[in-house]
Design a protein around this motif. Structure first.
Motif, PDB file in Angstrom:
ATOM      1  N   ILE A 169       0.848  -1.186   0.000  1.00 50.42           N
ATOM      2  CA  ILE A 169       0.000   0.000   0.000  1.00 50.42           C
ATOM      3  C   ILE A 169       0.889   1.244   0.000  1.00 50.42           C
ATOM      4  CG2 ILE A 169      -1.804   1.248   1.232  1.00 50.42           C
ATOM      5  CD1 ILE A 169      -2.570  -1.451   2.514  1.00 50.42           C
ATOM      6  N   THR A 170       0.697   2.095  -0.984  1.00 51.48           N
ATOM      7  CA  THR A 170       1.447   3.345  -1.069  1.00 51.48           C
ATOM      8  C   THR A 170       0.949   4.300   0.014  1.00 51.48           C
ATOM      9  OG1 THR A 170       1.731   3.062  -3.444  1.00 51.48           O
ATOM     10  CG2 THR A 170       2.028   5.285  -2.563  1.00 51.48           C
ATOM     11  N   GLN A 171       1.882   4.946   0.718  1.00 54.97           N
ATOM     12  CA  GLN A 171       1.508   5.838   1.808  1.00 54.97           C
ATOM     13  C   GLN A 171       2.652   6.799   2.121  1.00 54.97           C
ATOM     14  OE1 GLN A 171       1.558   3.407   5.686  1.00 54.97           O
ATOM     15  NE2 GLN A 171       1.668   1.845   4.073  1.00 54.97           N
ATOM     16  N   LEU A 172       2.316   7.879   2.783  1.00 58.60           N
ATOM     17  CA  LEU A 172       3.339   8.805   3.259  1.00 58.60           C
ATOM     18  C   LEU A 172       4.047   8.182   4.452  1.00 58.60           C
ATOM     19  CD1 LEU A 172       1.295  12.099   3.006  1.00 58.60           C
ATOM     20  CD2 LEU A 172       3.585  11.807   2.028  1.00 58.60           C
ATOM     21  N   VAL A 173       5.381   8.157   4.403  1.00 57.63           N
ATOM     22  CA  VAL A 173       6.173   7.683   5.535  1.00 57.63           C
ATOM     23  C   VAL A 173       6.921   8.840   6.194  1.00 57.63           C
ATOM     24  CG1 VAL A 173       6.374   5.347   4.618  1.00 57.63           C
ATOM     25  CG2 VAL A 173       8.103   7.065   4.024  1.00 57.63           C
ATOM     26  N   ALA A 174       6.963   9.978   5.523  1.00 58.68           N
ATOM     27  CA  ALA A 174       7.510  11.227   6.049  1.00 58.68           C
ATOM     28  C   ALA A 174       6.787  12.369   5.343  1.00 58.68           C
ATOM     29  CB  ALA A 174       9.022  11.317   5.810  1.00 58.68           C
ATOM     30  N   ARG A 175       7.000  13.572   5.799  1.00 54.94           N
ATOM     31  CA  ARG A 175       6.263  14.704   5.220  1.00 54.94           C
ATOM     32  C   ARG A 175       6.472  14.805   3.715  1.00 54.94           C
ATOM     33  NH1 ARG A 175       6.849  19.585   3.454  1.00 54.94           N
ATOM     34  NH2 ARG A 175       9.108  19.555   3.725  1.00 54.94           N
ATOM     35  N   ASP A 176       7.679  14.503   3.263  1.00 52.32           N
ATOM     36  CA  ASP A 176       7.998  14.655   1.843  1.00 52.32           C
ATOM     37  C   ASP A 176       8.450  13.348   1.201  1.00 52.32           C
ATOM     38  OD1 ASP A 176      10.299  14.396   3.274  1.00 52.32           O
ATOM     39  OD2 ASP A 176      11.335  16.121   2.393  1.00 52.32           O
ATOM     40  N   ARG A 177       8.038  12.205   1.787  1.00 50.25           N
ATOM     41  CA  ARG A 177       8.479  10.921   1.224  1.00 50.25           C
ATOM     42  C   ARG A 177       7.336   9.916   1.216  1.00 50.25           C
ATOM     43  NH1 ARG A 177      11.521   6.238   2.873  1.00 50.25           N
ATOM     44  NH2 ARG A 177      11.703   7.006   5.013  1.00 50.25           N
ATOM     45  N   VAL A 178       7.156   9.278   0.064  1.00 52.76           N
ATOM     46  CA  VAL A 178       6.144   8.245  -0.129  1.00 52.76           C
ATOM     47  C   VAL A 178       6.848   6.911  -0.316  1.00 52.76           C
ATOM     48  CG1 VAL A 178       4.331   7.411  -1.687  1.00 52.76           C
ATOM     49  CG2 VAL A 178       4.477   9.842  -1.131  1.00 52.76           C
ATOM     50  N   ASP A 179       6.287   5.870   0.296  1.00 54.70           N
ATOM     51  CA  ASP A 179       6.861   4.531   0.151  1.00 54.70           C
ATOM     52  C   ASP A 179       5.711   3.530   0.165  1.00 54.70           C
ATOM     53  OD1 ASP A 179       8.690   2.513  -0.165  1.00 54.70           O
ATOM     54  OD2 ASP A 179       9.893   3.049   1.585  1.00 54.70           O
ATOM     55  N   GLN A 180       6.048   2.258   0.017  1.00 57.61           N
ATOM     56  CA  GLN A 180       5.057   1.194   0.043  1.00 57.61           C
ATOM     57  C   GLN A 180       5.323   0.254   1.201  1.00 57.61           C
ATOM     58  OE1 GLN A 180       5.336  -0.563  -3.913  1.00 57.61           O
ATOM     59  NE2 GLN A 180       3.523   0.592  -4.545  1.00 57.61           N
ATOM     60  N   ALA A 181       4.256  -0.285   1.772  1.00 55.55           N
ATOM     61  CA  ALA A 181       4.362  -1.270   2.853  1.00 55.55           C
ATOM     62  C   ALA A 181       3.141  -2.175   2.769  1.00 55.55           C
ATOM     63  CB  ALA A 181       4.429  -0.587   4.213  1.00 55.55           C
ATOM     64  N   VAL A 182       3.271  -3.388   3.303  1.00 57.36           N
ATOM     65  CA  VAL A 182       2.153  -4.329   3.238  1.00 57.36           C
ATOM     66  C   VAL A 182       1.113  -4.033   4.316  1.00 57.36           C
ATOM     67  CG1 VAL A 182       3.500  -6.161   2.167  1.00 57.36           C
ATOM     68  CG2 VAL A 182       3.378  -6.021   4.657  1.00 57.36           C
ATOM     69  N   LEU A 183       1.461  -3.170   5.279  1.00 57.08           N
ATOM     70  CA  LEU A 183       0.516  -2.776   6.313  1.00 57.08           C
ATOM     71  C   LEU A 183       0.239  -1.285   6.219  1.00 57.08           C
ATOM     72  CD1 LEU A 183       1.885  -4.737   9.430  1.00 57.08           C
ATOM     73  CD2 LEU A 183       0.044  -5.404   7.875  1.00 57.08           C
ATOM     74  N   LEU A 184      -0.987  -0.902   6.518  1.00 49.95           N
ATOM     75  CA  LEU A 184      -1.374   0.504   6.568  1.00 49.95           C
ATOM     76  C   LEU A 184      -1.837   0.812   7.987  1.00 49.95           C
ATOM     77  CD1 LEU A 184      -1.954   3.145   4.839  1.00 49.95           C
ATOM     78  CD2 LEU A 184      -4.337   2.383   4.862  1.00 49.95           C
ATOM     79  N   PRO A 185      -1.010   1.455   8.811  1.00 56.30           N
ATOM     80  CA  PRO A 185      -1.448   1.803  10.171  1.00 56.30           C
ATOM     81  C   PRO A 185      -2.728   2.631  10.127  1.00 56.30           C
ATOM     82  CG  PRO A 185       0.919   2.146   9.936  1.00 56.30           C
ATOM     83  CD  PRO A 185       0.384   1.860   8.557  1.00 56.30           C
ATOM     84  N   SER A 186      -3.689   2.284  10.959  1.00 55.02           N
ATOM     85  CA  SER A 186      -5.002   2.939  10.893  1.00 55.02           C
ATOM     86  C   SER A 186      -5.020   4.227  11.712  1.00 55.02           C
ATOM     87  CB  SER A 186      -6.099   1.980  11.353  1.00 55.02           C
ATOM     88  OG  SER A 186      -5.789   1.441  12.623  1.00 55.02           O
ATOM     89  N   PHE A 187      -4.231   5.188  11.252  1.00 53.49           N
ATOM     90  CA  PHE A 187      -4.158   6.516  11.845  1.00 53.49           C
ATOM     91  C   PHE A 187      -4.479   7.538  10.751  1.00 53.49           C
ATOM     92  CE2 PHE A 187      -1.659   3.879  14.546  1.00 53.49           C
ATOM     93  CZ  PHE A 187      -1.652   4.457  15.814  1.00 53.49           C
ATOM     94  N   VAL A 188      -5.211   8.576  11.125  1.00 50.18           N
ATOM     95  CA  VAL A 188      -5.559   9.652  10.193  1.00 50.18           C
ATOM     96  C   VAL A 188      -5.009  10.957  10.762  1.00 50.18           C
ATOM     97  CG1 VAL A 188      -7.401  10.859   8.978  1.00 50.18           C
ATOM     98  CG2 VAL A 188      -7.664   8.422   9.551  1.00 50.18           C
ATOM     99  N   TYR A 189      -4.161  11.639   9.994  1.00 44.56           N
ATOM    100  CA  TYR A 189      -3.482  12.848  10.464  1.00 44.56           C
ATOM    101  C   TYR A 189      -3.906  14.056   9.635  1.00 44.56           C
ATOM    102  CZ  TYR A 189       0.299  16.257  10.986  1.00 44.56           C
ATOM    103  OH  TYR A 189       1.017  17.411  11.185  1.00 44.56           O
ATOM    104  N   PHE A 190      -4.263  15.144  10.341  1.00 47.36           N
ATOM    105  CA  PHE A 190      -4.631  16.397   9.689  1.00 47.36           C
ATOM    106  C   PHE A 190      -3.470  17.382   9.841  1.00 47.36           C
ATOM    107  CE2 PHE A 190      -8.518  14.298  10.949  1.00 47.36           C
ATOM    108  CZ  PHE A 190      -9.295  14.389   9.806  1.00 47.36           C
ATOM    109  N   PRO A 191      -2.726  17.639   8.762  1.00 46.76           N
ATOM    110  CA  PRO A 191      -1.520  18.465   8.857  1.00 46.76           C
ATOM    111  C   PRO A 191      -1.853  19.933   9.100  1.00 46.76           C
ATOM    112  CG  PRO A 191      -2.003  17.949   6.568  1.00 46.76           C
ATOM    113  CD  PRO A 191      -2.968  17.156   7.385  1.00 46.76           C
ATOM    114  N   HIS A 192      -0.904  20.620   9.723  1.00 45.85           N
ATOM    115  CA  HIS A 192      -1.015  22.070   9.905  1.00 45.85           C
ATOM    116  C   HIS A 192      -0.584  22.752   8.606  1.00 45.85           C
ATOM    117  CE1 HIS A 192      -0.143  26.120  11.463  1.00 45.85           C
ATOM    118  NE2 HIS A 192      -1.005  25.819  12.409  1.00 45.85           N
ATOM    119  N   ALA A 193      -1.154  23.920   8.341  1.00 44.54           N
ATOM    120  CA  ALA A 193      -0.839  24.643   7.100  1.00 44.54           C
ATOM    121  C   ALA A 193       0.646  24.948   6.969  1.00 44.54           C
ATOM    122  CB  ALA A 193      -1.648  25.935   7.048  1.00 44.54           C
TER     123      ALA A 193
END
Length: 222
Positions: free
Chosen positions: A6-30
């Motif tokens: 599953i493609t996902q953000l692993v850092a603010r400016d980095r996307v990677d893939q992992a077989v697990l998607l942690p079930s957390f939802v984050y609302f970034p500050h502007a």
């Protein structure tokens, strides 16, 4: 079965893939600037590894334990309650909305990985849920999945899914390891609860057959 990362953000400016998607939802500050995924250049809410990391740093901007909230019968699960202690610049969401964000992310990742434009909504989807989910929690899960475009949906209890996975790994060998009348106890130790399920082996047309039942519901670990 094939495991698809599953493609996902692993850092603010980095996307990677992992077989697990942690079930957390984050609302970034502007002030963080735009968070980008291959299918969305400006993510309003990040799901996955980066969101989990931010939960320790900015808990008021992160929805965690979404399934526990979804199964909480003492609240209105469609009410905008999350994140707890939400700051003024975030519009709170409901537990059902949180489930939608997670399932929608999985669907978007699946679609982005398919070169032929195949959509997850075109697939037959089996979605596992805790055995302790009541009828309302199951209904809310289906509601969130439908909103995420998952039209061909079957719910399966997690202990039963774990047992099916064991059967798959054992191949035909399981038929010599279990006999008609045997009861297999599945203990599902989770992050907040422990579920029990009993799997009874019966016989139908001369062949072993599985009958599933929940057993004891859930307990809160001490």
């Amino acid at each position: 079965p094939e495991v698809q990362p599953i493609t996902q953000l692993v850092a603010r400016d980095r996307v990677d893939q992992a077989v697990l998607l942690p079930s957390f939802v984050y609302f970034p500050h502007a002030s963080e600037g735009k968070l980008a995924l291959p299918w969305n250049a400006n993510v309003a809410a990040a799901v996955g590894a980066y969101a989990r990391r931010r939960a320790a740093e900015s808990p008021a901007r992160v929805v965690a334990s979404s399934k526990s909230w979804l199964s909480n019968s003492s609240i209105d699960r469609r009410a905008p309650l999350l994140p707890l202690g939400v700051p003024d610049d975030i519009e709170p969401i409901s537990p059902v909305d949180a489930a939608f964000h997670i399932l929608d992310h999985i669907g978007q990742s699946f679609g982005a990985a398919e070169a032929d434009g195949t959509d997850l909504g075109d697939q037959e989807v089996i979605l596992t849920v805790p055995a302790s989910f009541d009828a309302a929690a199951r209904e809310h899960t289906v509601e969130a999945a439908r909103a995420a475009g998952l039209g061909q949906l079957t719910l399966l209890e997690e202990p039963q899914a774990a047992f099916y996975a064991w059967l798959d790994r054992r191949g035909e060998a399981w038929r010599s390891e279990l006999s008609v009348g045997d009861v297999v106890l599945v203990v599902d130790v989770g992050g907040g609860t422990t579920d029990f399920a009993a799997i009874l082996l019966t016989e139908e047309d001369g062949r072993p057959w599985i009958v599933h039942g929940s057993m004891g519901g859930e307990i809160q670990p001490q």
